[in-house]
Design an enzyme around this catalytic site. Structure first.
Site, PDB file in Angstrom:
ATOM      1  N   ASP A   1      -1.238  -3.775  11.619  1.00 38.97           N
ATOM      2  CA  ASP A   1      -2.582  -4.263  11.341  1.00 38.97           C
ATOM      3  C   ASP A   1      -3.510  -3.372  12.131  1.00 38.97           C
ATOM      4  O   ASP A   1      -3.239  -3.046  13.298  1.00 38.97           O
ATOM      5  CB  ASP A   1      -2.766  -5.720  11.726  1.00 38.97           C
ATOM      6  CG  ASP A   1      -3.997  -6.330  11.058  1.00 38.97           C
ATOM      7  OD1 ASP A   1      -4.377  -5.845   9.970  1.00 38.97           O
ATOM      8  OD2 ASP A   1      -4.571  -7.283  11.605  1.00 38.97           O
ATOM      9  N   THR A   2      -4.551  -2.932  11.487  1.00 43.67           N
ATOM     10  CA  THR A   2      -5.467  -1.983  12.100  1.00 43.67           C
ATOM     11  C   THR A   2      -6.878  -2.533  12.080  1.00 43.67           C
ATOM     12  O   THR A   2      -7.300  -3.123  11.090  1.00 43.67           O
ATOM     13  CB  THR A   2      -5.435  -0.633  11.342  1.00 43.67           C
ATOM     14  OG1 THR A   2      -4.135  -0.048  11.498  1.00 43.67           O
ATOM     15  CG2 THR A   2      -6.477   0.329  11.891  1.00 43.67           C
ATOM     16  N   ARG A  62      -2.618   5.293  14.037  1.00 49.09           N
ATOM     17  CA  ARG A  62      -1.378   4.873  13.384  1.00 49.09           C
ATOM     18  C   ARG A  62      -0.215   5.773  13.800  1.00 49.09           C
ATOM     19  O   ARG A  62       0.891   5.300  14.067  1.00 49.09           O
ATOM     20  CB  ARG A  62      -1.574   4.889  11.865  1.00 49.09           C
ATOM     21  CG  ARG A  62      -0.454   4.214  11.090  1.00 49.09           C
ATOM     22  CD  ARG A  62      -0.825   4.043   9.624  1.00 49.09           C
ATOM     23  NE  ARG A  62      -1.857   3.039   9.444  1.00 49.09           N
ATOM     24  CZ  ARG A  62      -3.095   3.305   9.067  1.00 49.09           C
ATOM     25  NH1 ARG A  62      -3.487   4.534   8.813  1.00 49.09           N
ATOM     26  NH2 ARG A  62      -3.967   2.329   8.924  1.00 49.09           N
ATOM     27  N   ASN A  84       0.830  -1.205   0.000  1.00 44.60           N
ATOM     28  CA  ASN A  84       0.000   0.000   0.000  1.00 44.60           C
ATOM     29  C   ASN A  84       0.870   1.262   0.000  1.00 44.60           C
ATOM     30  O   ASN A  84       1.353   1.699   1.038  1.00 44.60           O
ATOM     31  CB  ASN A  84      -0.914  -0.020   1.226  1.00 44.60           C
ATOM     32  CG  ASN A  84      -1.980   1.059   1.177  1.00 44.60           C
ATOM     33  OD1 ASN A  84      -1.757   2.157   0.683  1.00 44.60           O
ATOM     34  ND2 ASN A  84      -3.152   0.733   1.695  1.00 44.60           N
ATOM     35  N   PHE A 114      -8.289   7.000   3.550  1.00 46.24           N
ATOM     36  CA  PHE A 114      -8.653   5.749   2.888  1.00 46.24           C
ATOM     37  C   PHE A 114      -9.361   4.857   3.888  1.00 46.24           C
ATOM     38  O   PHE A 114      -9.524   5.220   5.056  1.00 46.24           O
ATOM     39  CB  PHE A 114      -7.409   5.060   2.312  1.00 46.24           C
ATOM     40  CG  PHE A 114      -6.320   4.822   3.328  1.00 46.24           C
ATOM     41  CD1 PHE A 114      -6.262   3.654   4.067  1.00 46.24           C
ATOM     42  CD2 PHE A 114      -5.348   5.782   3.548  1.00 46.24           C
ATOM     43  CE1 PHE A 114      -5.261   3.441   4.998  1.00 46.24           C
ATOM     44  CE2 PHE A 114      -4.333   5.582   4.480  1.00 46.24           C
ATOM     45  CZ  PHE A 114      -4.305   4.412   5.210  1.00 46.24           C
ATOM     46  N   TYR A 152     -11.853   3.260   6.244  1.00 47.76           N
ATOM     47  CA  TYR A 152     -13.053   3.700   6.945  1.00 47.76           C
ATOM     48  C   TYR A 152     -13.004   5.174   7.333  1.00 47.76           C
ATOM     49  O   TYR A 152     -13.905   5.647   8.042  1.00 47.76           O
ATOM     50  CB  TYR A 152     -13.250   2.853   8.205  1.00 47.76           C
ATOM     51  CG  TYR A 152     -13.585   1.404   7.943  1.00 47.76           C
ATOM     52  CD1 TYR A 152     -14.902   0.951   7.965  1.00 47.76           C
ATOM     53  CD2 TYR A 152     -12.575   0.480   7.684  1.00 47.76           C
ATOM     54  CE1 TYR A 152     -15.213  -0.390   7.742  1.00 47.76           C
ATOM     55  CE2 TYR A 152     -12.871  -0.852   7.450  1.00 47.76           C
ATOM     56  CZ  TYR A 152     -14.184  -1.289   7.477  1.00 47.76           C
ATOM     57  OH  TYR A 152     -14.480  -2.600   7.251  1.00 47.76           O
ATOM     58  N   ASP A 153     -12.010   5.908   6.880  1.00 47.28           N
ATOM     59  CA  ASP A 153     -11.892   7.329   7.234  1.00 47.28           C
ATOM     60  C   ASP A 153     -13.166   8.136   6.952  1.00 47.28           C
ATOM     61  O   ASP A 153     -13.512   9.028   7.730  1.00 47.28           O
ATOM     62  CB  ASP A 153     -10.708   7.967   6.505  1.00 47.28           C
ATOM     63  CG  ASP A 153      -9.356   7.534   7.074  1.00 47.28           C
ATOM     64  OD1 ASP A 153      -9.346   6.774   8.064  1.00 47.28           O
ATOM     65  OD2 ASP A 153      -8.323   7.954   6.527  1.00 47.28           O
ATOM     66  N   HIS A 209      -0.008   4.349  -0.566  1.00 49.24           N
ATOM     67  CA  HIS A 209      -0.668   5.462   0.118  1.00 49.24           C
ATOM     68  C   HIS A 209      -0.351   5.422   1.614  1.00 49.24           C
ATOM     69  O   HIS A 209      -0.014   6.442   2.228  1.00 49.24           O
ATOM     70  CB  HIS A 209      -2.177   5.391  -0.106  1.00 49.24           C
ATOM     71  CG  HIS A 209      -2.936   6.581   0.417  1.00 49.24           C
ATOM     72  ND1 HIS A 209      -3.460   7.555  -0.398  1.00 49.24           N
ATOM     73  CD2 HIS A 209      -3.224   6.983   1.683  1.00 49.24           C
ATOM     74  CE1 HIS A 209      -4.051   8.481   0.322  1.00 49.24           C
ATOM     75  NE2 HIS A 209      -3.928   8.149   1.602  1.00 49.24           N
ATOM     76  N   LYS A 210      -0.461   4.242   2.208  1.00 50.33           N
ATOM     77  CA  LYS A 210      -0.191   4.109   3.635  1.00 50.33           C
ATOM     78  C   LYS A 210       1.293   4.353   3.931  1.00 50.33           C
ATOM     79  O   LYS A 210       1.637   4.972   4.940  1.00 50.33           O
ATOM     80  CB  LYS A 210      -0.605   2.718   4.121  1.00 50.33           C
ATOM     81  CG  LYS A 210      -0.630   2.589   5.643  1.00 50.33           C
ATOM     82  CD  LYS A 210      -0.902   1.169   6.089  1.00 50.33           C
ATOM     83  CE  LYS A 210      -2.310   0.735   5.795  1.00 50.33           C
ATOM     84  NZ  LYS A 210      -2.600  -0.601   6.403  1.00 50.33           N
TER      85      LYS A 210
END
Length: 200
Positions: free
Chosen positions: A74-75, A183, A15, A154, A156-157, A17-18
């Site tokens: 992991d979130t 995060r 990812n 991105f 559930y934001d 973006h992350k």
């Protein structure tokens, strides 16, 4: 301890973006790269029963693949009205429910007309290096919005309103989101640990 030990870190993900968000949060303390940046394909099946187990699986895989200090997160989003769901299945919520829409659409559907909207994001980071594994956790309390709002972020934001705010994470300016996010909290703890290790 060599001060160069943690200058280059592998983020065990695909990812971008992350990875960019993490790089911004670390403010240049280390250069973050993905396994793909080093020419490696990276895919890990998240079979753990907890965020901690999944983070460890990914960090270990990246460490074995690259030989460089690696970390993974992991979130999970835990909703009180849904007995903690989607939880460890956050990224696969809709797919596991065989729901044809998005994760956010399913969550809003499940919470339609539900008064208890309290929820929390939890991020667990696992850092893998030659001396083993270390874990860091960040938690952001909040509630689920009635409708999705905002175009930033991105996951559930667009449906999560952090405690103390009236806008969703996706509607907040990026610098505000980075300042409060689960995060970022975990990353700050990881960064403080790295600085302490390198000062020995």
């Amino acid at each position: 301890m060599n001060r160069e030990t943690f200058k280059k870190l592998v983020f065990a993900s695909a990812n971008k973006h992350k990875a960019e968000e993490i790089q911004s949060a670390l403010k240049g303390a280390a250069h973050i790269c993905l396994p793909s940046d080093l020419g490696h394909e990276f895919s890990v099946e998240e079979t753990g029963q907890s965020l901690r187990e999944n983070a460890a699986l990914k960090a270990e895989a990246a460490w074995n693949l690259t030989g460089l200090p690696s970390f993974a997160d992991d979130t999970g989003l835990f909703c009180d009205a849904l007995d903690g769901a989607p939880g460890v299945h956050t990224a696969r919520f809709a797919a596991m429910a065989h729901y044809p829409g998005s994760n956010n659409a399913l969550l809003l559907k499940r919470l339609k007309d539900v008064q208890v909207r309290s929820a929390r994001f939890e991020s667990v980071f696992c850092f893998r290096w030659d001396e083993g594994m270390v874990f860091f956790t960040g938690i952001l309390e909040g509630r689920i919005a009635g409708v999705a709002d905002g175009v930033g972020g991105f996951g559930y934001d667009p449906v999560f309103i952090p405690q103390g705010f009236q806008q969703t994470l996706a509607a907040l300016p990026m610098h505000v989101k980075l300042g409060i996010s689960h995060r970022t909290q975990a990353l700050r703890a990881m960064q403080a640990w790295m600085e302490a290790i390198q000062s020995l």
